[in-house]
Design a protein around this motif. Structure first.
Motif, PDB file in Angstrom:
ATOM      1  N   VAL A 173      54.681  -8.129   6.109  1.00 40.10           N
ATOM      2  CA  VAL A 173      53.591  -7.495   5.366  1.00 40.10           C
ATOM      3  C   VAL A 173      52.743  -6.637   6.299  1.00 40.10           C
ATOM      4  CG1 VAL A 173      51.490  -7.922   4.045  1.00 40.10           C
ATOM      5  CG2 VAL A 173      53.538  -9.294   3.603  1.00 40.10           C
ATOM      6  N   VAL A 174      52.460  -7.165   7.492  1.00 44.45           N
ATOM      7  CA  VAL A 174      51.653  -6.405   8.454  1.00 44.45           C
ATOM      8  C   VAL A 174      52.398  -5.151   8.903  1.00 44.45           C
ATOM      9  CG1 VAL A 174      50.629  -6.458  10.760  1.00 44.45           C
ATOM     10  CG2 VAL A 174      50.378  -8.435   9.237  1.00 44.45           C
ATOM     11  N   LEU A 175      53.691  -5.294   9.231  1.00 42.57           N
ATOM     12  CA  LEU A 175      54.481  -4.139   9.651  1.00 42.57           C
ATOM     13  C   LEU A 175      54.570  -3.103   8.540  1.00 42.57           C
ATOM     14  CD1 LEU A 175      57.478  -5.848  11.509  1.00 42.57           C
ATOM     15  CD2 LEU A 175      55.620  -4.524  12.532  1.00 42.57           C
ATOM     16  N   MET A 176      54.761  -3.575   7.319  1.00 42.81           N
ATOM     17  CA  MET A 176      54.896  -2.663   6.199  1.00 42.81           C
ATOM     18  C   MET A 176      53.601  -1.887   5.966  1.00 42.81           C
ATOM     19  SD  MET A 176      56.169  -3.558   2.357  1.00 42.81           S
ATOM     20  CE  MET A 176      54.816  -4.720   2.119  1.00 42.81           C
ATOM     21  N   ALA A 177      52.478  -2.586   6.018  1.00 46.38           N
ATOM     22  CA  ALA A 177      51.194  -1.916   5.824  1.00 46.38           C
ATOM     23  C   ALA A 177      50.954  -0.885   6.932  1.00 46.38           C
ATOM     24  CB  ALA A 177      50.071  -2.943   5.786  1.00 46.38           C
ATOM     25  N   GLY A 178      51.218  -1.285   8.180  1.00 46.79           N
ATOM     26  CA  GLY A 178      51.012  -0.357   9.291  1.00 46.79           C
ATOM     27  C   GLY A 178      51.939   0.844   9.228  1.00 46.79           C
ATOM     28  N   PHE A 179      53.205   0.597   8.879  1.00 49.61           N
ATOM     29  CA  PHE A 179      54.190   1.681   8.804  1.00 49.61           C
ATOM     30  C   PHE A 179      53.804   2.715   7.758  1.00 49.61           C
ATOM     31  CE2 PHE A 179      58.085   3.471   6.960  1.00 49.61           C
ATOM     32  CZ  PHE A 179      58.718   3.965   8.090  1.00 49.61           C
ATOM     33  N   HIS A 180      53.503   2.262   6.555  1.00 53.12           N
ATOM     34  CA  HIS A 180      53.221   3.204   5.481  1.00 53.12           C
ATOM     35  C   HIS A 180      51.852   3.874   5.643  1.00 53.12           C
ATOM     36  CE1 HIS A 180      56.866   2.510   3.289  1.00 53.12           C
ATOM     37  NE2 HIS A 180      56.652   1.204   3.205  1.00 53.12           N
ATOM     38  N   MET A 181      50.876   3.163   6.196  1.00 50.72           N
ATOM     39  CA  MET A 181      49.576   3.794   6.453  1.00 50.72           C
ATOM     40  C   MET A 181      49.699   4.876   7.517  1.00 50.72           C
ATOM     41  SD  MET A 181      46.951   0.549   6.301  1.00 50.72           S
ATOM     42  CE  MET A 181      45.604   1.562   6.941  1.00 50.72           C
ATOM     43  N   THR A 182      50.486   4.599   8.552  1.00 52.23           N
ATOM     44  CA  THR A 182      50.699   5.602   9.596  1.00 52.23           C
ATOM     45  C   THR A 182      51.412   6.831   9.041  1.00 52.23           C
ATOM     46  OG1 THR A 182      50.822   3.854  11.270  1.00 52.23           O
ATOM     47  CG2 THR A 182      51.690   6.018  11.870  1.00 52.23           C
ATOM     48  N   ASN A 183      52.446   6.602   8.222  1.00 48.88           N
ATOM     49  CA  ASN A 183      53.151   7.718   7.604  1.00 48.88           C
ATOM     50  C   ASN A 183      52.226   8.554   6.728  1.00 48.88           C
ATOM     51  OD1 ASN A 183      55.639   7.297   8.758  1.00 48.88           O
ATOM     52  ND2 ASN A 183      56.464   6.132   7.049  1.00 48.88           N
ATOM     53  N   TYR A 184      51.360   7.888   5.986  1.00 53.19           N
ATOM     54  CA  TYR A 184      50.440   8.610   5.100  1.00 53.19           C
ATOM     55  C   TYR A 184      49.499   9.500   5.901  1.00 53.19           C
ATOM     56  CZ  TYR A 184      46.904   9.523   1.561  1.00 53.19           C
ATOM     57  OH  TYR A 184      46.029  10.149   0.706  1.00 53.19           O
ATOM     58  N   GLU A 185      49.022   9.001   7.046  1.00 52.54           N
ATOM     59  CA  GLU A 185      48.094   9.773   7.863  1.00 52.54           C
ATOM     60  C   GLU A 185      48.800  10.867   8.662  1.00 52.54           C
ATOM     61  OE1 GLU A 185      44.834   9.718   7.968  1.00 52.54           O
ATOM     62  OE2 GLU A 185      44.731   8.158   6.440  1.00 52.54           O
ATOM     63  N   LEU A 186      50.049  10.596   9.088  1.00 49.16           N
ATOM     64  CA  LEU A 186      50.762  11.544   9.951  1.00 49.16           C
ATOM     65  C   LEU A 186      51.420  12.680   9.181  1.00 49.16           C
ATOM     66  CD1 LEU A 186      52.674   9.574  12.743  1.00 49.16           C
ATOM     67  CD2 LEU A 186      50.972  11.379  13.047  1.00 49.16           C
ATOM     68  N   PHE A 187      52.017  12.343   8.039  1.00 46.29           N
ATOM     69  CA  PHE A 187      52.869  13.308   7.349  1.00 46.29           C
ATOM     70  C   PHE A 187      52.365  13.568   5.939  1.00 46.29           C
ATOM     71  CE2 PHE A 187      55.747  10.630  10.038  1.00 46.29           C
ATOM     72  CZ  PHE A 187      55.899  11.548  11.056  1.00 46.29           C
ATOM     73  N   ASN A 188      52.616  14.759   5.478  1.00 46.96           N
ATOM     74  CA  ASN A 188      52.226  15.146   4.121  1.00 46.96           C
ATOM     75  C   ASN A 188      53.340  14.746   3.160  1.00 46.96           C
ATOM     76  OD1 ASN A 188      50.981  16.333   1.910  1.00 46.96           O
ATOM     77  ND2 ASN A 188      51.760  18.375   2.376  1.00 46.96           N
ATOM     78  N   ILE A 189      53.366  13.454   2.794  1.00 45.70           N
ATOM     79  CA  ILE A 189      54.446  12.952   1.946  1.00 45.70           C
ATOM     80  C   ILE A 189      53.898  12.330   0.669  1.00 45.70           C
ATOM     81  CG2 ILE A 189      56.223  12.655   3.685  1.00 45.70           C
ATOM     82  CD1 ILE A 189      55.344   9.847   4.131  1.00 45.70           C
ATOM     83  N   GLY A 190      52.712  12.760   0.252  1.00 45.77           N
ATOM     84  CA  GLY A 190      52.210  12.438  -1.073  1.00 45.77           C
ATOM     85  C   GLY A 190      52.105  10.958  -1.366  1.00 45.77           C
ATOM     86  N   ILE A 191      52.626  10.550  -2.522  1.00 45.97           N
ATOM     87  CA  ILE A 191      52.456   9.187  -3.017  1.00 45.97           C
ATOM     88  C   ILE A 191      53.480   8.220  -2.454  1.00 45.97           C
ATOM     89  CG2 ILE A 191      51.448  10.007  -5.182  1.00 45.97           C
ATOM     90  CD1 ILE A 191      54.172   9.424  -6.514  1.00 45.97           C
TER      91      ILE A 191
END
Length: 547
Positions: free
Chosen positions: A226-244
Motif C-alpha cells: 500500500v505504501v509503495l503503491m501510494a508513493g509510486f502513483h503520487m510521484t507519477n502524478y507529480e512528475l508526468f502529465n498523465i491525467g487520471i
C-alpha cells in the motif's frame, strides 16, 4: 468464480469510478478539450475498421460530455445503474474511437472496466437503486465480479512491466531525459541528474509493475504494498502529465486488499445469504469472460508479429499497456508531386490539422499514412504523389528517417498488415553511440537506384563498392560524402530528361549504366567492408561502421 465475496470493495469501486469520471469530465471542460479535440479539427485519424465513426456536429459534442458527467454522477450514487453504465460505456468508447491522437492507455482502461461493470451487481448496497427498492440490498455478490476487475488491473501492471524489459529502459532511457527536465521536483529534484537516481526510477518502475500485485496480496507485505503503491502513483502524478491514471490505478488496486479493509467501522462481516445456482448462466458468463480475457492476454503481445521495435514503428504499440516507454521527436514535412509535371511542393499542415494533431502524427507511421491518403482526396492534391520526410529521434538516439521518402504514401493501404515503407531503426540506444551510425537508404526505382542519407551524420562514399550477384555495379562517386538531406540517383539507362522527383537535395547523377535490377534482386545487393547492408523487398539499408 461463483463463491460469495463481500460487496463493499465493489461498492467502493463504483463510487470511486463514478467520482473519477466526473472529475475527468470537469477537466475536459476546464482545459477546453471538448472544443479542441472534437469540434475544432476538420480531419480525424480513424482506427482501422472504425472510419465510420465521426464526432457529432456543432455543439452536440459539448452536450455529449455533459451527459457523460451526469452519467458519472448516476454511477457514483448507483441510480439506474445498469442503464447508466451501459450508456456511459457506449458514449465514452465512442469518444475514444473518434481520433487516434486522443489515445491514452487509461482511456482504454476506462472503456474496458466500464464494459465489465455493466454486468456486475455493484448497485446492491449504498445506492439509489437499493434505497428505492429497485434492487435487493445485498452484503455478498459472486466472486467473479471482484476477480474480473482484479484480473484486468493485474494485466495492466504485468504487461506494463514486461514492456519495460527492453534495452532502452534498462539503460535509463527515456527516464534520464524526463528526470533532467524536472530538477524542480520537491525534496529530491536536485538528485534527478544523478545516474543512480535515473536507474532507481527505471528499475523501480519495472519491478513495481511486475511485483505490486503479489506484494499486496501477501498478508506479510500488504502494508508495504500500500505504501509503495501510494508513493509510486503520487510521484507519477507529480512528475508526468498523465491525467487520471494514477488515481484510477491506485483506487482499483485497493481492490486486492481484504474486504475487511472496506468495513473498518465493523467488527465482523455479515453472513452470506444462500443463493440458488444457475448452471446455464454460469456457463455463459464463463464463456464471455474467457473470450474477453483471451483478447486481453493476446493483444499486448501482437507487436511480436511485426518486425522491428514497436516503440519506433508503432505497430502493435497501442492496446498493449506500453506506458511511458518512449520519447520521440523530430521534424516532419509532407510533399506533393504532380506525376506529369514532376513539380513538387510542400504541404502546409496547419491548413488541415491543429498543433496537437501534428505533434501526435509526426512520429506515428499509421497516422502519417492516413493523412497522406486524405491529402490525395483533396482538390489541391488530386492524383498527386504524397511523400514524407520525417527525421525522428527515439529515446535520445541520434536522429534518422522514419519513413522511406521515395514511397508514394497515397498509394499505401491503411490496414493492420506490416508496413514495409517504415525505415527500420538502426541507431543504437543512447548513450552507447551519441553521434549515431551513418546510414543510407538504397531504394529501387524504375530506372535505377537512389541513395539517400537517412541520418544527420555525413555518409562516406569514397570506398563504397556495390555489387549484384558478384557483379560490380559501380565504385566511383561524384561526391565523397552524402550529407543530411542529400541523395544520389544512379541510373541504369541513358536519361533523356531529369531524374525522378525526389524530396532531397540531388547531388549529381552518375554515368549511365547498362544493368537492370528488380525488386526480387534487391536482396542480392552487397557492399564491401566497413559497410553493412540489410535488404527488404524494395529497399536496402547500408550502414557505415568506422574501422
Amino acid at each position: 468464480m461463483f463463491d460469495s465475496v463481500d460487496i463493499m470493495p465493489l461498492v467502493f469501486f463504483r463510487v470511486a469510478f463514478g467520482g473519477i469520471m466526473l472529475w475527468e469530465v470537469w477537466r475536459y471542460f476546464y482545459y477546453d478539450r471538448v472544443f479542441r479535440y472534437y469540434i475544432e479539427p476538420t480531419f480525424y485519424f480513424h482506427y482501422t475498421g472504425f472510419g465510420w465513426i465521426a464526432p457529432l456536429p456543432g455543439v452536440w459534442m459539448v452536450w455529449l460530455w455533459c451527459l457523460l458527467g451526469a452519467l458519472a454522477i448516476l454511477i457514483m450514487i448507483g441510480a439506474y445503474y445498469r442503464l447508466s453504465m451501459t450508456i456511459f460505456w457506449l458514449l465514452f468508447t465512442y469518444c475514444f474511437l473518434i481520433d487516434q491522437t486522443q489515445y491514452l492507455n487509461h482511456f482504454y482502461l476506462v472503456s474496458l472496466m466500464s464494459f465489465l461493470a455493466i454486468f456486475m451487481p455493484l448497485h446492491h448496497k449504498w445506492s439509489w437503486d437499493a434505497w428505492r427498492g429497485r434492487v435487493q440490498t445485498k452484503e455478498h455478490v459472486p466472486a467473479w465480479s471482484l476477480r474480473t476487475i482484479q484480473a484486468q488491473m493485474a494485466i495492466v501492471y504485468v504487461y506494463g512491466g514486461i514492456a519495460k524489459i527492453n534495452p532502452d529502459w534498462l539503460l535509463g532511457e527515456p527516464m534520464r531525459d524526463w528526470l533532467a527536465e524536472r530538477t524542480d521536483f520537491p525534496l529530491i529534484g536536485h538528485l534527478f541528474t544523478q545516474e543512480w537516481m535515473v536507474h532507481l526510477f527505471s528499475y523501480g518502475g519495472l519491478f513495481f509493475d511486475l511485483l505490486i500485485v503479489p506484494i499486496i496480496l501477501w498478508h506479510r507485505t500488504r502494508w508495504l504494498g500500500v505504501v509503495l503503491m501510494a508513493g509510486f502513483h503520487m510521484t507519477n502524478y507529480e512528475l508526468f502529465n498523465i491525467g487520471i491514471f494514477p488515481l484510477l490505478a491506485f483506487t482499483t488496486t485497493l481492490l486486492f486488499l481484504p474486504s475487511s479493509w472496506f468495513r473498518f467501522w465493523e467488527n465482523t462481516t455479515p453472513a452470506d445469504e444462500p443463493r440458488k445456482a444457475n448452471l446455464q448462466q454460469h456457463r455463459m458468463l464463463l464463456l464471455g469472460l474467457g473470450v474477453f480475457f483471451a483478447a486481453q492476454l493476446l493483444l499486448p503481445v501482437r507487436h511480436f508479429a511485426y518486425p522491428g521495435y514497436a516503440s519506433w514503428t508503432e505497430e502493435g504499440h497501442n492496446l498493449a499497456w506500453h506506458m511511458k516507454l518512449r520519447s520521440k521527436g523530430g521534424n516532419i514535412y509532407f510533399y506533393a508531386t504532380h506525376p506529369e509535371t514532376s513539380v513538387t511542393r510542400q504541404v502546409d499542415l496547419t491548413r488541415y490539422l491543429n498543433n496537437r494533431q501534428i505533434a501526435q502524427m509526426s512520429d506515428n507511421p499509421d497516422m502519417i499514412s492516413r493523412f497522406a491518403s486524405y491529402l490525395s482526396t483533396l482538390d489541391d492534391y488530386e492524383n498527386h504523389q504524397i511523400r514524407v520526410w520525417s527525421m525522428m529521434s527515439l529515446n535520445g538516439r541520434a536522429s534518422q528517417l522514419l519513413i522511406d521518402p521515395t514511397v508514394d504514401l497515397a498509394m499505401q493501404s491503411t490496414d493492420l498488415w506490416r508496413d514495409d515503407w517504415i525505415v527500420p531503426l538502426i541507431q543504437p540506444p543512447a548513450p552507447l553511440n551519441a553521434d549515431g551510425v551513418p546510414a543510407l537508404l538504397v531504394s529501387h526505382q524504375a530506372d535505377g537506384l537512389v541513395f539517400i542519407n537517412i541520418t544527420r551524420q555525413p555518409f562516406p562514399l569514397e570506398n563504397l563498392q556495390v555489387t549484384l550477384d558478384d557483379q560490380q555495379l559501380f565504385t566511383t562517386w561524384q561526391t565523397s560524402d552524402l550529407y543530411e538531406d542529400d541523395c544520389s540517383h544512379r541510373s541504369f539507362v541513358t536519361l533523356t530528361e531529369a531524374p525522378p522527383s525526389m524530396i532531397c537535395n540531388d547531388v549529381g547523377i552518375a554515368p549511365a549504366m547498362t544493368i537492370s535490377v528488380n525488386e526480387s534482386e534487391m536482396s542480392s545487393l552487397a557492399v564491401n567492408a566497413p559497410y553493412a547492408i540489410d535488404c527488404r523487398p524494395t529497399y536496402c539499408i547500408v550502414t557505415y561502421h568506422a574501422p
